[in-house]
Enzyme design. Structure first.
Site, PDB file in Angstrom:
ATOM      1  N   SER A   1      11.507   9.832   5.607  1.00 15.19           N
ATOM      2  CA  SER A   1      12.264  10.500   6.670  1.00 15.19           C
ATOM      3  C   SER A   1      13.561   9.800   7.073  1.00 15.19           C
ATOM      4  O   SER A   1      14.329  10.355   7.848  1.00 15.19           O
ATOM      5  CB  SER A   1      11.385  10.703   7.903  1.00 15.19           C
TER       6      SER A   1
ATOM      7  N   SER B   1      12.603  14.091   8.077  1.00 15.31           N
ATOM      8  CA  SER B   1      12.476  14.461   9.481  1.00 15.31           C
ATOM      9  C   SER B   1      13.609  13.918  10.338  1.00 15.31           C
ATOM     10  O   SER B   1      13.879  14.458  11.402  1.00 15.31           O
ATOM     11  CB  SER B   1      11.125  14.021  10.051  1.00 15.31           C
TER      12      SER B   1
ATOM     13  N   LYS C   1      17.145   9.386  17.149  1.00 12.69           N
ATOM     14  CA  LYS C   1      16.265  10.515  16.868  1.00 12.69           C
ATOM     15  C   LYS C   1      15.445  10.864  18.107  1.00 12.69           C
ATOM     16  O   LYS C   1      15.063   9.969  18.888  1.00 12.69           O
ATOM     17  CB  LYS C   1      15.341  10.124  15.703  1.00 12.69           C
TER      18      LYS C   1
END
Length: 536
Positions: A212, A188, A107
């Site tokens: 997330s 997210s 990420k």
């Protein structure tokens, strides 16, 4: 839109429905849509392909679909060079670990000390430099993994706006899911989830403060492990809350997720939360896999904390999952929470963010916009044409700054203790202890907050899909919330540092049901396979 995918490849996209197997040098081999660590390790060991072949194939797959799905913010310009070095080590009889030569995506809030940025999806951090790899990136490299690139995400891990959308960032655009056009990717760690769901790498790392990892995992028909806070280091990961942030794997199988968790877990002197790890050696999470783990297990269902009327399709699948576990030998226990609906506030996250963001910015060795505080970042965001303000507001930051204090204040401590009660005796941990449970199960869509406020672990696995004729519903930004073939998941929640137990239970459920394999396929997948680069 992502600005760092510079691949000399023509983009082409095809609809799902391809065969799940391909061929490498005439040998049948699983499609990269579904391949596992074991498959890749066997192929590399047998010389069916090299890590360079593997990286080249994955980069080509990214180039095909990224113009539509906006999954990746950057690819690693050194990935092929790194792969060649790992191929040379393998040829000399040396392997670094269980992920040797295997590409993993991380990420875009997990820092790397290389040519890639670490942006959290904001132009505020484009060009910023860190002093070294984050501990998560370093551990992946130590295990032999190739960090293939940085996945797009909800900007600032979804801690900026009250009116944005999951998967949107100023730097990367809007991630959409691959199971239905314009699908909300959830959470997210959205790019990490979508990338893994369609085989743009073997797996990915995500971060979770509350939902997330597990939310985008369920939206991508994936396994996601949200570890106990402190099992994985957060050093040089752009933060929200030191009391709730954690980093974990998102993969297509429980075994692959367990392998990756074993590679990244462990103490780190840069993150004092990891000093709470209660065992001298990280457990062998792969050894914990047991297809019979549900037999004799005590599984709690907190019905007073589950909304059984809002989504009948999901609840019907949840009830079927409970019946499956019971048939496999589990004892199902009514395990209501003492506090059914805790009145949690935003104070803990807000006060943590004020402190923790400043601590991260202080680590930067190059800070191109001279940003040192949340106020600085807010000012940059509001004044930059690239940041889509005021269309997407700064309401979460506004509330955090309006507190007037950070996480050293007694008022923060009082709210933190309330959270600990609601997640402890009043919630998850209390239910586990009172009822002598191995785990609590909930629909993934309702599970995140219960573990988040206590820093407890969750493992989500595929549970089902909306029917093929399900009507489409959209959110305010037009993303599809529910629609034909969109997946949803089942979560196993447990006590702190009890990942072994949850992984075993999740694996047993996965093996019993095979939801991912049996269910609908994504509407959009790349058509490039390893055989396109190794020859038949």
């Amino acid at each position: 839109m992502a600005r760092f995918i510079r691949l000399a490849l023509r983009a082409s996209v095809i609809w799902a429905g391809l065969a799940s197997c391909s061929s490498v040098k005439g040998v049948p081999f699983p499609s990269l849509d579904d391949v596992t660590v074991d498959d890749l390790e066997e192929g590399l060991s047998r010389g069916l392909f090299t890590s360079v072949d593997l990286v080249t194939a994955y980069l080509a797959r990214i180039a095909q679909v990224n113009p539509v799905l906006h999954v990746m913010n950057e690819v690693n310009p050194d990935a092929i060079t790194i792969a060649a070095e790992l191929d040379a080590l393998r040829a000399n009889g040396t392997t670094l670990g269980p992920l040797h030569g295997i590409p993993i995506i991380i990420k875009d809030n997990i820092a790397t000390f290389d040519k890639m940025n670490n942006t959290a999806g904001s132009f505020a951090l484009v060009g910023a430099k860190v002093p070294r790899d984050s501990t998560m990136a370093a551990k992946l490299r130590q295990a032999g993994a190739i960090i293939l690139g940085k996945a797009n995400l909800s900007q600032w891990a979804n801690y900026r706006s009250s009116n944005s959308s999951s998967g949107w960032s100023a730097y990367g655009g809007q991630v959409t899911g691959a199971y239905y056009p314009n699908e909300d990717p959830g959470g997210s760690s959205s790019g990490s989830g979508v990338a893994t769901s369609i085989g743009l790498a073997l797996a990915a790392l995500g971060t979770e403060t509350s939902g997330s990892i597990i939310s985008p995992s369920q939206r991508g028909n994936l396994v996601g492990i949200k570890p106990t806070v402190g099992l994985t280091s957060r050093y040089l990961v752009i933060p929200i809350s030191s009391h709730q942030d954690t980093i974990g794997p998102m993969a297509r199988t429980v075994k692959d997720a367990a392998i990756i968790l074993g590679a990244i877990a462990g103490p780190d002197p840069h993150d004092n939360y990891t000093s709470a790890i209660p065992f001298p050696k990280i457990p062998d999470y792969v050894a914990a896999l047991n297809a019979s783990a549900l037999s004799g297990a005590r599984i709690g269902v907190p019905l007073n904390a589950i909304n059984t009327t809002s989504n009948p399709t999901e609840i019907a699948a949840f009830n079927a999952a409970i019946a499956t576990m019971q048939a496999a030998g589990a004892t199902i226990v009514d395990a209501n929470f003492t506090v059914a609906n805790p009145n949690t506030t935003a104070i803990v996250l807000g006060a943590d963010f004020v402190s923790d963001l400043a601590a991260y910015l202080a680590e930067l060795t190059y800070n191109p916009h001279d940003l040192h505080t949340l106020s600085d970042v807010r000012d940059f965001t509001r004044s930059s044409a690239n940041e889509s303000y005021p269309d997407r507001d700064t309401a979460r930051w506004d509330a955090a700054l309006a507190l007037g204090y950070n996480n050293t204040d007694i008022r923060f401590w009082e709210d933190l203790q309330r959270n600990y009660y609601w997640g402890g005796e009043g919630g998850l941990l209390g239910a586990l202890e009172r009822n002598r449970l191995d785990a609590v199960v909930m629909p993934t869509s309702q599970a995140a907050g219960r573990a988040a406020i206590q820093g407890a672990p969750v493992v989500t696995v595929p549970m089902g899909f909306y029917p093929g004729d399900w009507p489409v519903t959209r959110n305010a930004r037009g993303l599809v919330q529910q629609g034909p073939n969109v997946p949803f998941g089942l979560s196993f929640l447990g006590g702190k540092f009890e990942e072994e137990k949850l992984i075993a239970l999740a694996y047993a459920f996965e093996q019993k049901t095979q939801v991912r394999i049996k269910g609908p396929k994504p509407y959009l997948v790349p058509n490039i396979e390893l055989g396109d680069f190794t020859g038949f």
